[in-house]
Design an enzyme around this catalytic site. Sequence first.
Site, PDB file in Angstrom:
ATOM      1  N   CYS A  73      -9.408  65.444  67.885  1.00 11.04           N
ATOM      2  CA  CYS A  73     -10.122  64.869  67.144  1.00 11.04           C
ATOM      3  C   CYS A  73      -9.546  65.140  65.591  1.00 11.04           C
ATOM      4  O   CYS A  73      -9.271  66.209  65.481  1.00 11.04           O
ATOM      5  CB  CYS A  73     -11.717  65.118  67.275  1.00 11.04           C
ATOM      6  SG  CYS A  73     -11.877  66.646  67.039  1.00 11.04           S
ATOM      7  N   CYS A  79     -10.997  68.637  64.401  1.00 15.12           N
ATOM      8  CA  CYS A  79     -10.025  69.773  65.006  1.00 15.12           C
ATOM      9  C   CYS A  79      -8.892  69.666  63.958  1.00 15.12           C
ATOM     10  O   CYS A  79      -8.386  70.923  63.826  1.00 15.12           O
ATOM     11  CB  CYS A  79      -9.652  69.370  66.499  1.00 15.12           C
ATOM     12  SG  CYS A  79     -10.823  68.856  67.598  1.00 15.12           S
ATOM     13  N   ASP A 128       6.640  37.548  39.999  1.00 16.50           N
ATOM     14  CA  ASP A 128       7.546  37.396  39.141  1.00 16.50           C
ATOM     15  C   ASP A 128       8.471  36.209  39.886  1.00 16.50           C
ATOM     16  O   ASP A 128       8.547  35.911  40.875  1.00 16.50           O
ATOM     17  CB  ASP A 128       8.358  38.480  39.353  1.00 16.50           C
ATOM     18  CG  ASP A 128       9.833  38.370  38.481  1.00 16.50           C
ATOM     19  OD1 ASP A 128       9.776  37.847  37.396  1.00 16.50           O
ATOM     20  OD2 ASP A 128      10.847  38.427  38.981  1.00 16.50           O
TER      21      ASP A 128
END
Length: 722
Positions: A22, A25, A411
């Site tokens: 997780c 952790c 551009d």
Amino acid sequence: MNDPVKSVTEHKHVYRVEGFSCANCAGKFEKNVKQLPGVEDAKVNFGASKINVFGNTTVEELEKAGAFENLKVVPEKLGTHTSHAVERENKEEKIPFYKKHSTLLTSVLFLVFGYLSLYMNGEGNIVTTLLFLASMLIGGLSLFRVGLQNLIRFEFNMKTLMTVAVIGGAIIGEWAEVAVVVILFAISEALERFSMERARQSIHSLMDIAPKEAFVRRNGQELKVHVDDIVVGDIMLVKPGQKIAMDGIVVNGYSAVNQAAITGESVPVEKSVDDNVFAGTLNEEGILEVKITKLVEDTTIAKIIHLVEEAQGERAPAQAFIDKFAKYYTPIIMIVAALVAIVPPLLSNGSWETWVYQGLAVLVVGCPCALVISTPISIVSAIGNAAKKGVLVKGGVYLEEMGTLKAIAFDKTGTLTKGVPIVTDFEVLYQQIEEKELLSIITALENRSQHPLASAIMKKADQENIPYSEIMVEDFSSITGRGIEGSVNGTTYYIGSPQLFSELFVSDFTQAFEDKVNYLQNQGKTVMIIGTEQNILGIIAVADEVREISKEVIQKLNQLGIKKTIMLTGDNKGTADAIGAHVGVSDIQSELLPQDKLDYMKQLRSEFGKVAMVGDGVNDAPALAASTVGIAMGGAGTDTALETADVALMGDDLRKLPFTVKLSRKALNIIKANITFAIAIKFIALLLVVPGWLTLWIAILSDMGATILVTLNGLRLMKVKD
């Protein structure tokens, strides 16, 4: 004087980490590593399952810091496409399910025996209690170890909540429910780990794209060499059907190469001498001899993998919010749970057993698993999907900002147009000279010119097999800002702008001729005239060819709700207006210097807030930097684009832009939906405390259900189509 930044960077070590269950952790591991002697700083990349350590330490020390989660740490070996950690993960995938999850399965087995004993012997039986206790200890050993350590240190996260709830449940004798809660939590963590690995697979698959060996010609012999041992300048041989192992330039041969893995292009690209090829692409037809231009760690695919992994570790604004929220959320839940357990019995003579049970259920339902996983899984899935489609998004922040864009500036040259001028019109106006003769004279003169449009004329002559290199040109000179002149066979010819011939007072420069010139210019073409001091001999028009897809892309962006599309160019107003009208942009800004582009981008940001700039990443660097999101075209061909842009379209394909906007918006919506759902389901479950309906079963199922749903929702981003 020593540069502190440089000295820290020199002591940077990267490790792959296995076993993260997780995000919490990962955060704890990072904190532990920072406290190690010799470590100046550390940063965990949960998305890529890596840690950057600044300073000096050992793998053993790092694994001690991660012992709470039984983390395995492997140094990332630079120069290999697939690290040892990834190879080990691939081996782990082949481990049978029952071996991989033997602890969990054993725990479930004891739980089943416990319920059988409960059915046969009833509650309070010592055998039943021992079976549930065995199930709880086997399935929750790692949970309890971390949770108890956290309690001693007054660190509050979801494992702390679960540990307190389990201990409390055991004290009041709810052995069966506590055992179920522990197993469901273990399943939830396993699902979380599995789902993050699924999301990371998009990067692992990129790592496996390029071969680890290649055939190289050395001292007249063909040798099979590992990519780590290939050096710049080696000649690599690539046969039909083989993948190209290294970046390089073709020195011999002709073939079609499938570049989908790098650029996302579905159609193979023709490759001949002097063309660049990339590691990980597939040679489909002929034999190619390729001169190596980059070491294995510098190849385009290696850079993509590195940048994508770094991007997955960048915290998006939503992730920063969750991290801050979780910091205060967990202690608040513990206080609420304590109040639920204590206040009703004290104030209204409620049953202590009932309300302590309710308080424990509040702890379980308050577990923020779904909330913590909701954002990283979405970010990792979306960035991984984009990379496989040929779009490099440099971080969660840019992914989110792409989804909130209001205006996009382009551009013109090389973005909306191909950036390669071509001859569109050529007309001879003097009957005494033939078309081929006039074109050969024009090309002979332009061959000596440095003008950017000269290449278009020479290309046309080459295509039509018009000889020009043998023609003698005398007294050649450039007329600044007007054109060129030179003598061929005693006649002086001029090639230049209409203004040049207007100043020469050539008699043929009539109103009808001027109208013809204006007509071509209004189509966005640059008009050049060839003639002498007496006559206009011909007219030639050159244009930067508009990409066929530009109009379609602008339409799609408009359909997606982009309020304004703007074309920025240094071209004259007539040319710019013609091209802008053709592609359908809503605003055209012409005759701009680089500083003007920068100023205009600042103006757009003040007007719309979120603005993107699309360019080639080289001459547009200031404007790209000034935009909310800088998007570079053709990232595979230029390192500058990869380094300076926030988002790089790896191929020269503008169609990836609407896809990226769509993916970003979907990611943004899914992150918001996940956060809202994760919080809402907690709130609804907590409301069940009021009538006393909340049970440990409902609590853990609501948490597990929320985790599964937000995970599946986040993984949907891997399936978004181009």
